[in-house]
Every structure is written in C-alpha cells, then in structure tokens.
Motif scaffolding. Structure first.
Motif, mmCIF file in Angstrom:
data_model
loop_
_atom_site.group_PDB
_atom_site.id
_atom_site.type_symbol
_atom_site.label_atom_id
_atom_site.label_comp_id
_atom_site.label_asym_id
_atom_site.label_seq_id
_atom_site.Cartn_x
_atom_site.Cartn_y
_atom_site.Cartn_z
ATOM 1 N N GLU A 15 1.811 25.008 14.311
ATOM 2 C CA GLU A 15 0.595 24.675 15.058
ATOM 3 C C GLU A 15 -0.648 24.770 14.167
ATOM 4 O OE1 GLU A 15 2.958 26.865 16.150
ATOM 5 O OE2 GLU A 15 3.840 25.563 17.671
ATOM 6 N N GLN A 16 -0.718 25.805 13.329
ATOM 7 C CA GLN A 16 -1.856 25.944 12.414
ATOM 8 C C GLN A 16 -1.899 24.785 11.423
ATOM 9 O OE1 GLN A 16 -0.796 29.907 11.083
ATOM 10 N NE2 GLN A 16 -2.621 30.776 12.060
ATOM 11 N N LYS A 17 -0.736 24.421 10.883
ATOM 12 C CA LYS A 17 -0.692 23.315 9.924
ATOM 13 C C LYS A 17 -1.063 21.991 10.582
ATOM 14 C CE LYS A 17 3.317 24.929 8.406
ATOM 15 N NZ LYS A 17 4.598 25.062 7.676
ATOM 16 N N ALA A 18 -0.602 21.775 11.803
ATOM 17 C CA ALA A 18 -0.960 20.548 12.521
ATOM 18 C C ALA A 18 -2.469 20.482 12.738
ATOM 19 C CB ALA A 18 -0.222 20.483 13.854
ATOM 20 N N ALA A 19 -3.080 21.612 13.081
ATOM 21 C CA ALA A 19 -4.531 21.650 13.290
ATOM 22 C C ALA A 19 -5.283 21.407 11.984
ATOM 23 C CB ALA A 19 -4.938 22.993 13.906
ATOM 24 N N ILE A 20 -4.783 21.957 10.884
ATOM 25 C CA ILE A 20 -5.420 21.735 9.575
ATOM 26 C C ILE A 20 -5.378 20.250 9.223
ATOM 27 C CG2 ILE A 20 -5.157 22.120 7.087
ATOM 28 C CD1 ILE A 20 -4.204 24.999 7.840
ATOM 29 N N VAL A 21 -4.209 19.626 9.393
ATOM 30 C CA VAL A 21 -4.075 18.196 9.087
ATOM 31 C C VAL A 21 -5.033 17.382 9.953
ATOM 32 C CG1 VAL A 21 -2.500 16.214 9.206
ATOM 33 C CG2 VAL A 21 -1.725 18.373 8.202
ATOM 34 N N ALA A 22 -5.104 17.696 11.236
ATOM 35 C CA ALA A 22 -6.005 16.965 12.138
ATOM 36 C C ALA A 22 -7.464 17.163 11.728
ATOM 37 C CB ALA A 22 -5.792 17.424 13.582
ATOM 38 N N ASP A 23 -7.851 18.396 11.405
ATOM 39 C CA ASP A 23 -9.240 18.684 11.030
ATOM 40 C C ASP A 23 -9.636 18.002 9.722
ATOM 41 O OD1 ASP A 23 -9.434 20.297 13.278
ATOM 42 O OD2 ASP A 23 -9.334 22.191 12.161
ATOM 43 N N GLY A 68 -2.015 35.171 9.888
ATOM 44 C CA GLY A 68 -2.251 33.794 9.484
ATOM 45 C C GLY A 68 -3.460 33.612 8.589
ATOM 46 N N GLU A 69 -4.240 34.662 8.391
ATOM 47 C CA GLU A 69 -5.436 34.572 7.559
ATOM 48 C C GLU A 69 -5.079 34.950 6.136
ATOM 49 O OE1 GLU A 69 -9.024 37.563 7.071
ATOM 50 O OE2 GLU A 69 -9.279 36.362 8.869
#
Length: 78
Positions: A15-23, A68-69
């Motif tokens: 989910e974090q990686k998907a959000a990074i790609v989208a951002d 995750g940080e």
C-alpha cells in the motif's frame, strides 16, 4: 519519458509503495505536464544488512521512530 528510481533502505508495504508511485506520477504530471502513462517508477528495497552509511550498517543503527519510516531512503530521478 520520466524515469524515477527510488531506493529504500528496508521495506515498505504494498500500500505504501502504491501510494508513492501514485504521488510521484501525479507530481510529474502536474509539474512537467507528462502523461501518467509515460511516467516510469521503480522502487528497490535494499536490505539494511546490505547498506551502510557513515561506516556503519544501517541494520546496526537504532530503528526508525515510526513503522515504515526510514530517514536513510535514497531517491534519484531523471
């Protein structure tokens, strides 16, 4: 075609990686006028046992303050 290479010391959730790609994609669309389909993003997770900084393995440092940080993430873009 923009190509963005993101290297993370440690790991992130799907989910974090998907959000990074989208951002990152949205940022390049807004700032450079690129088509979302043209933006290429690669996320590489590097084991903290395979990455060092300041003469010390990242795995041997104190853990990040939040899950995750990781303050040691390296980001490059072209």
């Amino acid at each position: 075609m923009p190509f963005v290479d993101i290297r993370l010391a440690g790991s992130a959730t799907r989910e974090q990686k998907a959000a990074i790609v989208a951002d990152v994609t949205q940022s390049l669309v807004e700032r450079l006028g690129k088509s979302p389909a043209a933006v290429q993003v690669v996320i590489s997770e590097i084991s903290t046992e395979n990455y060092g900084s300041g003469g010390q393995l990242i795995a041997d440092r104190a853990p990040a303050s939040k899950p995750g940080e990781d303050a040691n993430a390296a980001v490059t873009s072209q």
